[in-house]
Write an enzyme that holds these catalytic residues in place. Structure first.
Site, PDB file in Angstrom:
ATOM      1  N   SER A   1       0.868  -1.189   0.000  1.00  0.00           N
ATOM      2  CA  SER A   1       0.000   0.000   0.000  1.00  0.00           C
ATOM      3  C   SER A   1       0.894   1.226   0.000  1.00  0.00           C
ATOM      4  O   SER A   1       2.024   1.182   0.508  1.00  0.00           O
ATOM      5  CB  SER A   1      -0.861   0.012   1.268  1.00  0.00           C
ATOM      6  OG  SER A   1      -1.493   1.269   1.428  1.00  0.00           O
TER       7      SER A   1
ATOM      8  N   TYR B   1      -1.924  -1.343  10.496  1.00  0.00           N
ATOM      9  CA  TYR B   1      -1.948  -1.564   9.046  1.00  0.00           C
ATOM     10  C   TYR B   1      -0.656  -1.070   8.390  1.00  0.00           C
ATOM     11  O   TYR B   1      -0.042  -1.767   7.572  1.00  0.00           O
ATOM     12  CB  TYR B   1      -3.162  -0.834   8.465  1.00  0.00           C
ATOM     13  CG  TYR B   1      -3.380  -0.999   6.982  1.00  0.00           C
ATOM     14  CD1 TYR B   1      -3.949  -2.160   6.467  1.00  0.00           C
ATOM     15  CD2 TYR B   1      -3.046   0.020   6.089  1.00  0.00           C
ATOM     16  CE1 TYR B   1      -4.177  -2.302   5.101  1.00  0.00           C
ATOM     17  CE2 TYR B   1      -3.277  -0.121   4.730  1.00  0.00           C
ATOM     18  CZ  TYR B   1      -3.842  -1.282   4.238  1.00  0.00           C
ATOM     19  OH  TYR B   1      -4.064  -1.420   2.888  1.00  0.00           O
TER      20      TYR B   1
HETATM   21  P1  NAD Z   1     -11.225  -5.934   0.959  1.00  0.00           P
HETATM   22  O1  NAD Z   1     -11.439  -5.807   2.424  1.00  0.00           O
HETATM   23  O2  NAD Z   1     -12.208  -5.349   0.026  1.00  0.00           O
HETATM   24  O3  NAD Z   1     -11.060  -7.489   0.598  1.00  0.00           O
HETATM   25  C1  NAD Z   1     -10.155  -8.275   1.319  1.00  0.00           C
HETATM   26  C2  NAD Z   1     -10.511  -9.744   1.142  1.00  0.00           C
HETATM   27  O4  NAD Z   1      -9.636 -10.474   2.003  1.00  0.00           O
HETATM   28  C3  NAD Z   1     -11.944 -10.070   1.583  1.00  0.00           C
HETATM   29  O5  NAD Z   1     -12.506 -11.030   0.718  1.00  0.00           O
HETATM   30  C4  NAD Z   1     -11.750 -10.650   2.980  1.00  0.00           C
HETATM   31  O6  NAD Z   1     -12.774 -11.577   3.337  1.00  0.00           O
HETATM   32  C5  NAD Z   1     -10.392 -11.338   2.828  1.00  0.00           C
HETATM   33  N1  NAD Z   1      -9.706 -11.501   4.104  1.00  0.00           N
HETATM   34  C6  NAD Z   1      -9.541 -10.577   5.088  1.00  0.00           C
HETATM   35  N2  NAD Z   1      -8.868 -11.119   6.102  1.00  0.00           N
HETATM   36  C7  NAD Z   1      -8.570 -12.400   5.750  1.00  0.00           C
HETATM   37  C8  NAD Z   1      -7.893 -13.448   6.399  1.00  0.00           C
HETATM   38  N3  NAD Z   1      -7.391 -13.310   7.621  1.00  0.00           N
HETATM   39  N4  NAD Z   1      -7.770 -14.630   5.749  1.00  0.00           N
HETATM   40  C9  NAD Z   1      -8.299 -14.823   4.506  1.00  0.00           C
HETATM   41  N5  NAD Z   1      -8.981 -13.847   3.852  1.00  0.00           N
HETATM   42  C10 NAD Z   1      -9.096 -12.652   4.470  1.00  0.00           C
HETATM   43  O7  NAD Z   1      -9.803  -5.341   0.682  1.00  0.00           O
HETATM   44  P2  NAD Z   1      -9.250  -4.627  -0.648  1.00  0.00           P
HETATM   45  O8  NAD Z   1      -9.528  -3.187  -0.514  1.00  0.00           O
HETATM   46  O9  NAD Z   1      -9.678  -5.372  -1.832  1.00  0.00           O
HETATM   47  O10 NAD Z   1      -7.694  -4.805  -0.399  1.00  0.00           O
HETATM   48  C11 NAD Z   1      -6.960  -5.886  -0.936  1.00  0.00           C
HETATM   49  C12 NAD Z   1      -5.493  -5.621  -0.664  1.00  0.00           C
HETATM   50  O11 NAD Z   1      -5.134  -4.352  -1.223  1.00  0.00           O
HETATM   51  C13 NAD Z   1      -5.156  -5.537   0.821  1.00  0.00           C
HETATM   52  O12 NAD Z   1      -3.855  -6.024   1.039  1.00  0.00           O
HETATM   53  C14 NAD Z   1      -5.182  -4.053   1.085  1.00  0.00           C
HETATM   54  O13 NAD Z   1      -4.407  -3.694   2.191  1.00  0.00           O
HETATM   55  C15 NAD Z   1      -4.583  -3.538  -0.213  1.00  0.00           C
HETATM   56  N6  NAD Z   1      -4.879  -2.138  -0.479  1.00  0.00           N
HETATM   57  C16 NAD Z   1      -6.157  -1.708  -0.720  1.00  0.00           C
HETATM   58  C17 NAD Z   1      -6.386  -0.359  -0.999  1.00  0.00           C
HETATM   59  C18 NAD Z   1      -7.764   0.184  -1.291  1.00  0.00           C
HETATM   60  O14 NAD Z   1      -7.892   1.409  -1.436  1.00  0.00           O
HETATM   61  N7  NAD Z   1      -8.781  -0.625  -1.428  1.00  0.00           N
HETATM   62  C19 NAD Z   1      -5.319   0.529  -0.985  1.00  0.00           C
HETATM   63  C20 NAD Z   1      -4.053   0.069  -0.718  1.00  0.00           C
HETATM   64  C21 NAD Z   1      -3.829  -1.274  -0.484  1.00  0.00           C
END
Ligand code: NAD
Length: 256
Positions: A134, A147
């Site tokens: 991120s 985080y």
């Molecule tokens: P999200 O919360 O929409 O989806 C995450 C998925 O991971 C969900 O299906 C959830 O059920 C699953 N999950 C969570 N904890 C888990 C665990 N312990 N074991 C197995 N599955 C688990 O998240 P997102 O926004 O799609 O983010 C995905 C990745 O991208 C993450 O690493 C997040 O930190 C990173 N990220 C997201 C953003 C953003 O703006 N959305 C920005 C920077 C980084």
């Protein structure tokens, strides 16, 4: 660039960015295994694609990861360590247990999963590992320590693994900025973004999961075979924007 008949793992692939990454792989002919805590969405996803296998499990649980790897039917070409969560930080009193759990999901699980694949001889030749980090690994808002620490950890883990796995696998990370993950969620609606939300990005819009998935696909393909240990930021330029109060129309309005 032939992803056909390859095999990918995507952690947290039932929703959000992970689901988009899994779909992009499926559309180019890659078989996919997803591990996720969301059983309902995972099973629904599996029902849509014959080349998708869903495993219900928490990647913060060592036994769940071991069971997942044991159930794999073939060596892995692409491992995408995507799942992560946050449990806030200093200002809201994030506990030892919560802080430690976030590190387990965000850093320990990607390490341990890789280690299980290595020990089980389950990394295919020319494998590619992509860790989803991120922009918060490099900049912060207040009360985000759990985080942010996990994201800093996974960026450093990436170059360490790239060196350890030299000749076995390439390892890179992708650092998304603001991505509207609601576009790939049933439970969470896509965000309602103001003109300012979009305009603060030099590219003029908030990100979509496809923006991340495209870079993951690129890093997994042969066209990226000279790239390892690297981090690619996908944030529409927001992290590069220099903001000074009073310059170029920017102004600070502090509410507290
Ligand atoms: P999200 O919360 O929409 O989806 C995450 C998925 O991971 C969900 O299906 C959830 O059920 C699953 N999950 C969570 N904890 C888990 C665990 N312990 N074991 C197995 N599955 C688990 O998240 P997102 O926004 O799609 O983010 C995905 C990745 O991208 C993450 O690493 C997040 O930190 C990173 N990220 C997201 C953003 C953003 O703006 N959305 C920005 C920077 C980084």
């Amino acid at each position: 660039m032939n992803y056909n008949s390859k095999f990918a793992i995507v952690t947290g692939g039932a929703n959000g960015i992970g689901r988009c990454i899994a779909e992009v792989f499926l559309h180019v002919g890659t078989e996919v295994a997803v591990i996720d805590v969301d059983r309902e969405e995972g099973e629904e996803f599996q029902g849509l694609y014959p080349d998708l296998r869903f495993f219900h499990g928490d990647i913060g649980d060592k036994a769940a990861l071991e069971g997942f790897v044991k159930a794999l039917r073939r060596p892995v070409d692409y491992l995408v360590n995507n799942a992560c969560i946050g449990r806030k930080g200093l200002l809201s009193g994030c506990s030892w247990e919560d802080f430690e759990y976030v590190q387990r999901v965000g850093v320990t699980a990607p390490y341990y999963l890789t280690s299980l694949l290595l020990k089980g001889n389950l990394l295919a030749p020319k494998a590619s590992i992509v860790n989803i980090a991120s922009t918060r690994a490099f900049q912060s808002q207040e009360d985000t320590e759990s985080y942010t620490a996990a994201k800093g950890g996974i960026v450093a883990l990436t170059h360490a693994m790239a060196v350890s796995l030299a000749g076995r696998a390439r390892v890179n990370s992708v650092s998304p900025g603001w991505i509207d993950a609601g576009l790939y969620h049933k439970q969470i609606a896509p965000g309602e973004h103001s003109a300012e939300d979009h305009a603060q990005h030099p590219v003029g819009r908030v990100g979509k999961p496809e923006d991340v998935a495209g870079v993951v696909l690129y890093l997994c393909g042969d066209q990226a075979e000279f790239i390892t240990g690297e981090n690619i930021t996908v944030d529409g330029g927001m992290g590069r924007l220099m903001v000074y109060h009073g310059d170029f129309g920017w102004g600070l309005e502090k509410n507290n």
